[in-house]
Design a protein around this motif. Structure first.
Motif, PDB file in Angstrom:
ATOM      1  N   THR A 194      18.090  54.292  59.552  1.00  0.00           N
ATOM      2  CA  THR A 194      19.218  54.904  60.272  1.00  0.00           C
ATOM      3  C   THR A 194      18.825  55.039  61.751  1.00  0.00           C
ATOM      4  OG1 THR A 194      19.903  56.165  58.334  1.00  0.00           O
ATOM      5  CG2 THR A 194      20.748  56.899  60.487  1.00  0.00           C
ATOM      6  N   VAL A 195      19.647  54.458  62.638  1.00  0.00           N
ATOM      7  CA  VAL A 195      19.389  54.538  64.076  1.00  0.00           C
ATOM      8  C   VAL A 195      20.607  55.187  64.737  1.00  0.00           C
ATOM      9  CG1 VAL A 195      18.768  53.309  66.169  1.00  0.00           C
ATOM     10  CG2 VAL A 195      18.048  52.412  63.943  1.00  0.00           C
ATOM     11  N   GLU A 196      20.399  56.346  65.324  1.00  0.00           N
ATOM     12  CA  GLU A 196      21.473  57.063  66.028  1.00  0.00           C
ATOM     13  C   GLU A 196      21.248  56.969  67.527  1.00  0.00           C
ATOM     14  OE1 GLU A 196      23.534  61.497  66.414  1.00  0.00           O
ATOM     15  OE2 GLU A 196      21.727  61.217  65.195  1.00  0.00           O
ATOM     16  N   PHE A 197      22.284  56.580  68.257  1.00  0.00           N
ATOM     17  CA  PHE A 197      22.213  56.492  69.720  1.00  0.00           C
ATOM     18  C   PHE A 197      22.817  57.750  70.336  1.00  0.00           C
ATOM     19  CE2 PHE A 197      24.207  54.625  73.747  1.00  0.00           C
ATOM     20  CZ  PHE A 197      23.061  54.897  74.484  1.00  0.00           C
ATOM     21  N   ILE A 198      22.007  58.481  71.092  1.00  0.00           N
ATOM     22  CA  ILE A 198      22.461  59.672  71.824  1.00  0.00           C
ATOM     23  C   ILE A 198      22.451  59.296  73.299  1.00  0.00           C
ATOM     24  CG2 ILE A 198      22.038  62.109  72.302  1.00  0.00           C
ATOM     25  CD1 ILE A 198      20.398  62.170  69.679  1.00  0.00           C
ATOM     26  N   PRO A 199      23.612  58.971  73.897  1.00  0.00           N
ATOM     27  CA  PRO A 199      23.629  58.435  75.266  1.00  0.00           C
ATOM     28  C   PRO A 199      22.878  59.298  76.274  1.00  0.00           C
ATOM     29  CG  PRO A 199      25.784  58.201  74.262  1.00  0.00           C
ATOM     30  CD  PRO A 199      24.967  59.018  73.307  1.00  0.00           C
ATOM     31  N   SER A 200      23.131  60.606  76.318  1.00  0.00           N
ATOM     32  CA  SER A 200      22.395  61.497  77.209  1.00  0.00           C
ATOM     33  C   SER A 200      22.847  62.924  76.958  1.00  0.00           C
ATOM     34  CB  SER A 200      22.627  61.128  78.685  1.00  0.00           C
ATOM     35  OG  SER A 200      21.896  62.005  79.513  1.00  0.00           O
ATOM     36  N   LYS A 201      21.914  63.839  77.114  1.00  0.00           N
ATOM     37  CA  LYS A 201      22.238  65.265  77.020  1.00  0.00           C
ATOM     38  C   LYS A 201      22.215  65.920  78.396  1.00  0.00           C
ATOM     39  CE  LYS A 201      20.489  65.820  72.296  1.00  0.00           C
ATOM     40  NZ  LYS A 201      19.530  66.545  71.423  1.00  0.00           N
ATOM     41  N   GLU A 202      22.056  65.136  79.457  1.00  0.00           N
ATOM     42  CA  GLU A 202      21.963  65.690  80.811  1.00  0.00           C
ATOM     43  C   GLU A 202      23.350  66.057  81.336  1.00  0.00           C
ATOM     44  OE1 GLU A 202      19.259  63.537  83.533  1.00  0.00           O
ATOM     45  OE2 GLU A 202      19.032  62.132  81.872  1.00  0.00           O
ATOM     46  N   ASP A 203      23.385  67.094  82.193  1.00  0.00           N
ATOM     47  CA  ASP A 203      24.629  67.477  82.856  1.00  0.00           C
ATOM     48  C   ASP A 203      25.073  66.360  83.799  1.00  0.00           C
ATOM     49  OD1 ASP A 203      24.574  69.905  81.579  1.00  0.00           O
ATOM     50  OD2 ASP A 203      23.577  70.954  83.236  1.00  0.00           O
ATOM     51  N   ASN A 210      34.056  54.232  72.004  1.00  0.00           N
ATOM     52  CA  ASN A 210      35.172  53.290  71.903  1.00  0.00           C
ATOM     53  C   ASN A 210      35.308  52.756  70.479  1.00  0.00           C
ATOM     54  OD1 ASN A 210      35.648  53.581  74.634  1.00  0.00           O
ATOM     55  ND2 ASN A 210      34.294  51.891  75.186  1.00  0.00           N
ATOM     56  N   LYS A 211      35.724  53.597  69.557  1.00  0.00           N
ATOM     57  CA  LYS A 211      35.977  53.202  68.154  1.00  0.00           C
ATOM     58  C   LYS A 211      34.768  52.496  67.546  1.00  0.00           C
ATOM     59  CE  LYS A 211      40.958  52.733  68.859  1.00  0.00           C
ATOM     60  NZ  LYS A 211      42.139  51.848  68.751  1.00  0.00           N
ATOM     61  N   MET A 212      33.604  52.882  67.984  1.00  0.00           N
ATOM     62  CA  MET A 212      32.386  52.283  67.452  1.00  0.00           C
ATOM     63  C   MET A 212      31.406  53.408  67.174  1.00  0.00           C
ATOM     64  SD  MET A 212      29.968  49.311  69.104  1.00  0.00           S
ATOM     65  CE  MET A 212      31.272  48.079  68.994  1.00  0.00           C
ATOM     66  N   SER A 213      30.829  53.387  66.004  1.00  0.00           N
ATOM     67  CA  SER A 213      29.930  54.463  65.602  1.00  0.00           C
ATOM     68  C   SER A 213      28.668  54.439  66.448  1.00  0.00           C
ATOM     69  CB  SER A 213      29.570  54.316  64.122  1.00  0.00           C
ATOM     70  OG  SER A 213      28.605  55.281  63.753  1.00  0.00           O
ATOM     71  N   MET A 214      28.147  55.621  66.712  1.00  0.00           N
ATOM     72  CA  MET A 214      26.881  55.757  67.423  1.00  0.00           C
ATOM     73  C   MET A 214      25.698  55.710  66.452  1.00  0.00           C
ATOM     74  SD  MET A 214      27.404  56.083  70.766  1.00  0.00           S
ATOM     75  CE  MET A 214      28.573  54.748  70.495  1.00  0.00           C
ATOM     76  N   VAL A 215      26.001  55.475  65.146  1.00  0.00           N
ATOM     77  CA  VAL A 215      24.948  55.435  64.126  1.00  0.00           C
ATOM     78  C   VAL A 215      24.987  54.071  63.432  1.00  0.00           C
ATOM     79  CG1 VAL A 215      24.031  56.470  62.022  1.00  0.00           C
ATOM     80  CG2 VAL A 215      25.083  57.924  63.765  1.00  0.00           C
ATOM     81  N   HIS A 216      23.836  53.402  63.379  1.00  0.00           N
ATOM     82  CA  HIS A 216      23.691  52.131  62.662  1.00  0.00           C
ATOM     83  C   HIS A 216      22.822  52.357  61.433  1.00  0.00           C
ATOM     84  CE1 HIS A 216      25.427  48.848  65.089  1.00  0.00           C
ATOM     85  NE2 HIS A 216      25.287  49.715  66.104  1.00  0.00           N
ATOM     86  N   LEU A 248      17.251  56.861  71.293  1.00  0.00           N
ATOM     87  CA  LEU A 248      17.489  56.277  69.976  1.00  0.00           C
ATOM     88  C   LEU A 248      16.670  57.093  68.972  1.00  0.00           C
ATOM     89  CD1 LEU A 248      17.320  52.458  70.686  1.00  0.00           C
ATOM     90  CD2 LEU A 248      19.340  53.771  70.111  1.00  0.00           C
ATOM     91  N   LYS A 249      17.353  57.646  67.975  1.00  0.00           N
ATOM     92  CA  LYS A 249      16.687  58.479  66.972  1.00  0.00           C
ATOM     93  C   LYS A 249      16.576  57.670  65.670  1.00  0.00           C
ATOM     94  CE  LYS A 249      16.954  63.055  64.830  1.00  0.00           C
ATOM     95  NZ  LYS A 249      17.769  64.303  64.714  1.00  0.00           N
ATOM     96  N   TYR A 250      15.314  57.380  65.267  1.00  0.00           N
ATOM     97  CA  TYR A 250      15.059  56.555  64.085  1.00  0.00           C
ATOM     98  C   TYR A 250      14.713  57.443  62.886  1.00  0.00           C
ATOM     99  CZ  TYR A 250      14.280  52.873  67.592  1.00  0.00           C
ATOM    100  OH  TYR A 250      14.402  52.001  68.635  1.00  0.00           O
ATOM    101  N   THR A 251      15.263  57.062  61.727  1.00  0.00           N
ATOM    102  CA  THR A 251      14.856  57.634  60.433  1.00  0.00           C
ATOM    103  C   THR A 251      14.766  56.470  59.439  1.00  0.00           C
ATOM    104  OG1 THR A 251      16.012  59.701  60.909  1.00  0.00           O
ATOM    105  CG2 THR A 251      15.398  59.290  58.620  1.00  0.00           C
TER     106      THR A 251
END
Length: 812
Positions: A194-203, A210-216, A248-251
């Protein structure tokens, strides 16, 4: 038989290559690049230990590395973490005789402790490589370990990593399509990934998916196997321009079900976008152009949305910061409504009627313009813009007219009167006038010497009269009386000084009265004299005696010493008289002047360049005789107004050779007053280019002072764009001086890249094929095409030979 055929074919192929003259380039292995030093971050390394390896590369050969060399890493029993196995190297340090330091994050995964570093580069057009091997000391795990090695499945540890680390770039308000290549860089299989994309947590980073999951989710990746991760998001207009850090958060699990979790940083560069709404204020005007304190004026300006992308509606325009001591609304209301403002509109004009308070002094005053509107989501937004309005004080013009003084001789201590008219010739009322009479020694005022006028209305005349008396010690001569008119504000009224002379005769037994010479009129050409230039002085000398002539008249002029405090001149240069005669002496003679007659004289004088800008006094000294050879002396004063020339310089105006249409560029100016007088009402205007404020007011620039001014401008059309910076100011004589300096650039369209197209750091499209093939020469391309052509010819020959042999067998 088959072996013989094969040898024949090979010989034919070699002959074809020889005939074609094709040279197949080979990579030469050298030892020109060596590992000068290396170190590890941990003293003891076991299987599973994570550590960093630092390597210093040094060039010992004499050639020059060109292009972009690469370092290929064969890690052996070690695993590279968060880094690809091929690294680009900057050759600058190596070519300069220095060292290049590389840091590799590693993890020990076996017993082969040799790491191979292969440096591929081009030297003098030849491909070369240098191979270096490094041995890492490892310690085998103790047999007494609490963990049973036969059941420890965690050591089968797969490693996942995104290998394409190029930083993607997108403009705020556009779509970012991100394609990442994920690879299992280890020798162990990973499953249930499982790969989750977290674009950014910065202010400041604002986006929508765009109708596409952030998790693969990926079922399995075998050793060295790759797959693609695709993400799409819209970066909102309000995102700030900077480089953001995402993750990118890998599990995932190994084949034995052991869980592993990790993260990897991904960088995204956001460039400034185009706002939906961008309200600006332009073409600020006042009617009249100069606002005087104590009067009304009309303020108007345009509100436009030209830099926005969508229309804005329900705009309310009002003024902030109004007060009784500054600007107030004269009549009407402090509000203007604009129903809708599309980007293609030139703007809407709004008008306010203002009143400038009486107490406002000369200067530039700020006013805030509040713009309240509804955005596309019907949310109320407020924008405030600051403008500056210039205020002047009206100049009072007071004239002293109809001076009446005794024309004859005042004998003894007889009283006499002096009267004159004060006339207000200006278009404003003048308040708080102080009139003072100051007689020289020997004359005293009998009446009050100071009179105060609370109000002298425009166009009116006030007659004033003062009474004087000679003292017993008064000498026989022409006595001067100074009439001084002074206002409460020097800016509104310049102090006026006027002299009147009366002839007083000592109270003695002499029977013969003294003849007196006075200056009954004088004038300068020009009326206002410029420092550093010649001027003509016309003087009329009058013999006031009724029946005695004067003769052998000696006249010599004494000019006052220069009192300029201009620091740009040294003390020696500033000394000396303000005025000097031209082509003549400061002394001249008049044979005689008949009773009640006048004699005119014209002198040419030169004004020193550093004379102070003010009214200077020339003392006219008279020595003469009467018809009985009695000698007399007298003194008269002549006033000459002097002004200084004005000039200024600016720093170099740095304009880019090329600009993008509607892309702002800031021009920073340093403006220095190199003249000897103040430059009043200094303004900088822009012509031929777009700007937020086409005219900037800098106020009054003192002599020798420097100020700074920034101008943000942009071209409004493609092609060669020419314009001017227009500098204007008021000279000491009240006239306006205007200086133009040309600016120019080449303007190009600000093209946006298509979706999926790569752009460089300046936002320009990059041709990926050209970038890949850039280091290759045209000769290499021709050689490749030649080799392919020869191979095709050889293949055709072989096929024909085979077919011929087959046909012969069929015939047999």
């Amino acid at each position: 038989m088959k072996k013989t055929k094969l040898l024949i074919y090979l010989c034919a192929l070699i002959m074809v290559f020889n005939v074609a003259g094709i040279k197949v380039a080979a990579t030469t292995e050298t030892n020109d690049i060596i590992v000068d030093f290396y170190s590890v971050s941990k003293s003891t390394i076991y299987e599973g230990t994570e550590f960093t390896l630092t390597v210093n590369l040094k060039k010992i050969g004499s050639g020059t590395i060109t292009g972009t060399p690469t370092l290929a890493i064969n890690p052996g029993s070690f695993i590279l973490k968060d880094k690809g196995s091929v690294i680009s190297i900057n050759p600058a340090n190596l070519n300069a005789g220095g060292k290049e330091t590389i840091t590799l994050p590693l993890k020990c995964s076996g017993t082969d402790n040799v790491i191979e570093l292969i440096f591929n580069y081009v030297d003098g057009g030849d491909s070369k490589k240098a191979v270096n091997k490094i041995t890492i000391d490892m310690v085998k795990a103790s047999n007494n370990s609490n963990e049973n090695t036969t059941t420890n499945t965690k050591k089968y540890n797969p490693e996942l990593q995104v290998t394409n680390q190029d930083i993607p770039t997108a403009r705020a308000g556009s779509v970012l399509n991100l394609s990442l290549e994920l690879q299992n860089i280890s020798s162990h299989t990973a499953k249930d990934i499982t790969v989750e994309f977290i674009p950014s947590k910065e202010d400041g980073f604002l986006y929508e998916t765009n109708k596409m999951s952030m998790v693969h989710k990926i079922k399995q990746l075998k050793a060295k196997e790759k797959t693609n991760l695709d993400y799409s998001l819209t970066i909102l207009n309000d995102s700030k321009a900077k480089t953001y850090t995402g993750q990118l958060k890998y599990t995932y699990y190994n084949l034995y079900g052991d869980l592993k979790e990790k993260t990897q940083d991904i960088y995204i560069k956001v460039k400034k976008g185009f706002p939906d709404v961008n309200l600006e204020i332009d073409k600020i005007e006042t009617l009249p152009k100069i606002i005087y304190s104590g009067s009304e004026a009309q303020l108007s300006f345009l509100v436009n949305n030209n830099a926005g992308l969508s229309s804005v509606k329900d705009i309310e325009v009002s003024l902030q910061g109004l007060s009784g001591e500054g600007f107030t609304i004269a009549n009407g209301v402090n509000s203007n409504k604009i129903s809708i403002l599309p980007p293609d509109s030139p703007g809407k004009k709004v008008t306010f009627n203002l009143y400038a308070a009486d107490k406002m002094t000369k200067g530039s005053y700020p006013i805030k313009v509040k713009l309240k509107y509804q955005d596309n989501l019907n949310n109320e937004q407020i924008v405030e813009k600051e403008i500056y309005l210039k205020v002047e004080q009206k100049k009072s013009n007071i004239a002293i007219e109809n001076i009446k003084a005794p024309s004859g001789t005042i004998t003894g201590t007889n009283k006499f009167k002096v009267s004159f008219d004060l006339v207000n010739t200006s278009d404003i009322d003048t308040k708080d006038l102080t009139v003072t009479v100051k007689p020289e020694e020997g004359i005293v005022p009998v009446s009050q010497s100071v009179q105060v006028l609370k109000l002298l209305k425009t166009g009116t005349t006030k007659k004033l009269e003062f009474e004087f008396q000679p003292t017993a010690e008064a000498k026989t001569k022409n006595h001067l009386i100074n009439i001084e008119v002074k206002g409460s504000n020097e800016e509104a009224l310049t102090t006026i000084n006027q002299y009147v002379g009366v002839y007083v005769k000592e109270n003695d037994k002499a029977t013969n009265s003294k003849p007196n010479i006075i200056i009954d009129s004088y004038a300068t050409e020009p009326t206002i004299v410029k420092a550093g230039e010649n001027f003509k002085l016309n003087i009329s000398f009058n013999n006031t005696h009724k029946n005695k002539k004067v003769q052998n008249v000696k006249v010599y002029l004494t000019a006052e010493e220069n009192t300029s405090n201009n620091s740009s001149n040294n003390s020696n240069d500033k000394s000396g008289s303000v005025f000097t005669p031209v082509n003549s002496s400061n002394t001249f003679f008049i044979d005689e002047i008949s009773p009640k007659q006048s004699v005119n004289k014209q002198l040419t004088l030169y004004t020193i360049p550093y004379a102070a800008a003010k009214t200077h006094t020339i003392k006219v000294n008279l020595e003469y005789e009467d018809d009985k050879a009695n000698q007399y002396k007298a003194t008269e004063l002549v006033s000459v107004p002097v002004i200084q020339s004005s000039s200024f310089i600016t720093s170099d105006i740095n304009m880019p050779e090329a600009m993008s249409v509607n892309q702002p560029h800031t021009v920073s100016l340093e403006i220095s007053n190199t003249g000897k007088t103040t430059l009043d009402n200094f303004t900088v205007a822009i012509e031929g280019f777009g700007s937020k404020n086409s005219k900037g007011y800098l106020g009054n620039l003192q002599s020798g002072k420097t100020t700074y001014h920034d101008i943000e401008l942009w071209p409004t059309q493609e092609g060669e764009v020419k314009g001017n910076l227009i500098f204007s100011y008021t000279k000491p004589d009240g006239k306006t001086e205007e200086v133009k300096k040309e600016i120019h650039t080449m303007a190009t369209a600000d093209l946006m890249p298509e979706e999926g197209e790569f752009v460089d750091e300046n936002g320009k499209p990059i041709n990926i094929e050209n970038e890949i093939n850039a280091p290759k020469s045209n000769m290499n391309i021709i050689m490749i095409v030649g080799v392919i052509s020869v191979l095709l010819i050889v293949l055709i020959i072989i096929l024909r030979v085979i077919k011929k042999k087959k046909d012969m067998k069929d015939d047999e």
